[in-house]
Scaffold this motif. Structure first.
Motif, mmCIF file in Angstrom:
data_model
loop_
_atom_site.group_PDB
_atom_site.id
_atom_site.type_symbol
_atom_site.label_atom_id
_atom_site.label_comp_id
_atom_site.label_asym_id
_atom_site.label_seq_id
_atom_site.Cartn_x
_atom_site.Cartn_y
_atom_site.Cartn_z
ATOM 1 N N MET A 1 8.310 3.259 15.802
ATOM 2 C CA MET A 1 8.037 2.661 14.502
ATOM 3 C C MET A 1 8.873 3.368 13.431
ATOM 4 S SD MET A 1 4.376 2.239 12.477
ATOM 5 C CE MET A 1 3.622 1.291 13.815
ATOM 6 N N ALA A 2 9.551 2.585 12.592
ATOM 7 C CA ALA A 2 10.400 3.142 11.553
ATOM 8 C C ALA A 2 9.556 3.867 10.509
ATOM 9 C CB ALA A 2 11.208 2.022 10.892
ATOM 10 N N ALA A 3 10.196 4.833 9.838
ATOM 11 C CA ALA A 3 9.472 5.639 8.864
ATOM 12 C C ALA A 3 8.875 4.786 7.747
ATOM 13 C CB ALA A 3 10.411 6.698 8.276
ATOM 14 N N VAL A 6 5.751 3.276 8.936
ATOM 15 C CA VAL A 6 4.683 4.275 9.040
ATOM 16 C C VAL A 6 4.077 4.520 7.663
ATOM 17 C CG1 VAL A 6 4.099 6.631 9.686
ATOM 18 C CG2 VAL A 6 5.774 5.364 11.027
ATOM 19 N N VAL A 7 4.939 4.643 6.650
ATOM 20 C CA VAL A 7 4.450 4.846 5.285
ATOM 21 C C VAL A 7 3.595 3.669 4.844
ATOM 22 C CG1 VAL A 7 5.169 4.986 2.863
ATOM 23 C CG2 VAL A 7 6.337 6.364 4.587
ATOM 24 N N ARG A 8 4.059 2.464 5.145
ATOM 25 C CA ARG A 8 3.290 1.268 4.776
ATOM 26 C C ARG A 8 1.939 1.255 5.494
ATOM 27 N NH1 ARG A 8 6.708 -2.353 6.366
ATOM 28 N NH2 ARG A 8 7.909 -2.327 4.420
ATOM 29 N N SER A 9 1.941 1.678 6.750
ATOM 30 C CA SER A 9 0.701 1.733 7.522
ATOM 31 C C SER A 9 -0.272 2.744 6.927
ATOM 32 C CB SER A 9 1.005 2.096 8.971
ATOM 33 O OG SER A 9 -0.169 2.340 9.710
ATOM 34 N N GLU A 10 0.257 3.899 6.527
ATOM 35 C CA GLU A 10 -0.611 4.923 5.939
ATOM 36 C C GLU A 10 -1.173 4.467 4.590
ATOM 37 O OE1 GLU A 10 -1.734 7.554 7.367
ATOM 38 O OE2 GLU A 10 -0.550 7.176 9.163
ATOM 39 N N ALA A 110 2.855 12.184 2.296
ATOM 40 C CA ALA A 110 3.668 11.608 1.215
ATOM 41 C C ALA A 110 2.909 10.518 0.468
ATOM 42 C CB ALA A 110 4.964 11.046 1.789
ATOM 43 N N VAL A 111 2.233 9.644 1.195
ATOM 44 C CA VAL A 111 1.490 8.556 0.558
ATOM 45 C C VAL A 111 0.320 9.109 -0.252
ATOM 46 C CG1 VAL A 111 0.044 6.534 0.978
ATOM 47 C CG2 VAL A 111 2.164 6.841 2.277
ATOM 48 N N ALA A 112 -0.446 10.006 0.348
ATOM 49 C CA ALA A 112 -1.610 10.563 -0.349
ATOM 50 C C ALA A 112 -1.179 11.410 -1.545
ATOM 51 C CB ALA A 112 -2.441 11.407 0.618
ATOM 52 N N ALA A 113 -0.101 12.180 -1.385
ATOM 53 C CA ALA A 113 0.377 13.013 -2.489
ATOM 54 C C ALA A 113 0.896 12.155 -3.633
ATOM 55 C CB ALA A 113 1.476 13.945 -1.996
#
Length: 256
Positions: A1-3, A6-10, A110-113
Motif C-alpha cells: 500500500m502506497a504511503a 496509508v495516510v488516508r486510511s489513518e 503524522a495524521v494525528a500530529a
C-alpha cells in the motif's frame, strides 16, 4: 500500500472514532475556560500582590494556566490513536494491510500530529486572547516582545505532548498502562520533581518542564534555568524523538 493511501486510511480511522472528537474538544474547552477563569482571579488579586511578584508577573503565561489540565486530554487522544487497535485486535489486520511497520506507525503519527497541531494552535490563540481580555489593564499585547513566540510555542508544546504520548503508547501498547504512567507523570510527578529544591535541577529537564518554558515571557526572579525558551522546546523535542524511536523499534521487533 502506497504511503498516501496509508495516510488516508489513518485519517479515516481517526475521524471515525468518537473519542477523537471528545478528547480534542475537551482539550480546547478546558484550556480556554480554565485559563480565562484563572486570568479573572489573577486580575482580582493583582493589587494585593507583593511587589516581588508583580516584578515577575507574566500575563501571557497566566492565560495558559488551563493548559496543565488541557494537555491531559491530548495525552488521552495520543494514547488512544495508537493503542485502540491493540485493545480491539485490529492491529493484526492493519499490519497485514501495511506490512511496512515504519510506514504504518509514522503515517499514524503524522495524521494525528497534524490534527493536534491545528487544534493546539487554535487553543493557544483562543486562550491568549480570552485571558488578555479578562486581565484588562494588566494584559499583554500580541506584538509585545516575546508574546507571539509564547503563543506559537503553546501550540507547539501541546502538539509535542501528543506525539510523545503516541510514542509511549507504541512502546507499551496497552491504553490503560500508557495512561496509568503518563497521567500521574505529567500531572503529579513532574510537578513535584520540578518544584522541590533537591530535585529541581533534574526536573527542569523533563519534557513538560522544559517545553513549557516556551510559553514564558517574563523571567521569574532568581530563575537560574540554564536554557532559554527555544532551548527548552528543543529538550522536549528530544524526548519526543526518543519516545517515537522507542515505539518504532519495539513495533518492528514484536509480534502484533
Amino acid at each position: 500500500m502506497a504511503a498516501v493511501e496509508v495516510v488516508r486510511s489513518e485519517w479515516t480511522k481517526i475521524r471515525s472514532v468518537a473519542s477523537t472528537v471528545w478528547t480534542l474538544s475537551l482539550a480546547v474547552v478546558v484550556t480556554v475556560a480554565l485559563g480565562g477563569l484563572i486570568s479573572a482571579l489573577s486580575r482580582s488579586q493583582y493589587d494585593r500582590m507583593p511587589v516581588r511578584e508583580r516584578l515577575s508577573y507574566d500575563p501571557t503565561l497566566v492565560s495558559f494556566a488551563g493548559m496543565t489540565l488541557g494537555q491531559l486530554a491530548l495525552i488521552v487522544f495520543g494514547v488512544l490513536v495508537v493503542s485502540n487497535e491493540y485493545s480491539t485486535g485490529m492491529i493484526r489486520t492493519s499490519l497485514a494491510a501495511v506490512p511496512r511497520r515504519g510506514t504504518f506507525l509514522f503515517s499514524k503519527i503524522a495524521v494525528a500530529a497534524g490534527l493536534a497541531l491545528v487544534v493546539a494552535f487554535a487553543t493557544s490563540f483562543a486562550a491568549f486572547f480570552l485571558g488578555q481580555s479578562v486581565l484588562g489593564p494588566h494584559r499583554a499585547q500580541l506584538g509585545d516582545p516575546g508574546v507571539l513566540r509564547a503563543v506559537i510555542g503553546g501550540g507547539l508544546y501541546m502538539t509535542l505532548i501528543t506525539v510523545f504520548s503516541m510514542g509511549v503508547a507504541a512502546m507499551l501498547r496497552s491504553p490503560m498502562l500508557s495512561l496509568g504512567i503518563l497521567m500521574p507523570f505529567f500531572f503529579l510527578i513532574s510537578n513535584i520533581l520540578g518544584n522541590v529544591d533537591a530535585t529541581k535541577k533534574i526536573g527542569r529537564y523533563l519534557p513538560d518542564q522544559a517545553g513549557s518554558r516556551i510559553m514564558q515571557v517574563v523571567p521569574r526572579l532568581g530563575d537560574d534555568t540554564p536554557y532559554g525558551p527555544w532551548g527548552g522546546l528543543g529538550i522536549m523535542a528530544l524526548w519526543v524523538v526518543a519516545a517515537v524511536a522507542g515505539g518504532y523499534v519495539l513495533l518492528r521487533k514484536r509480534d502484533a
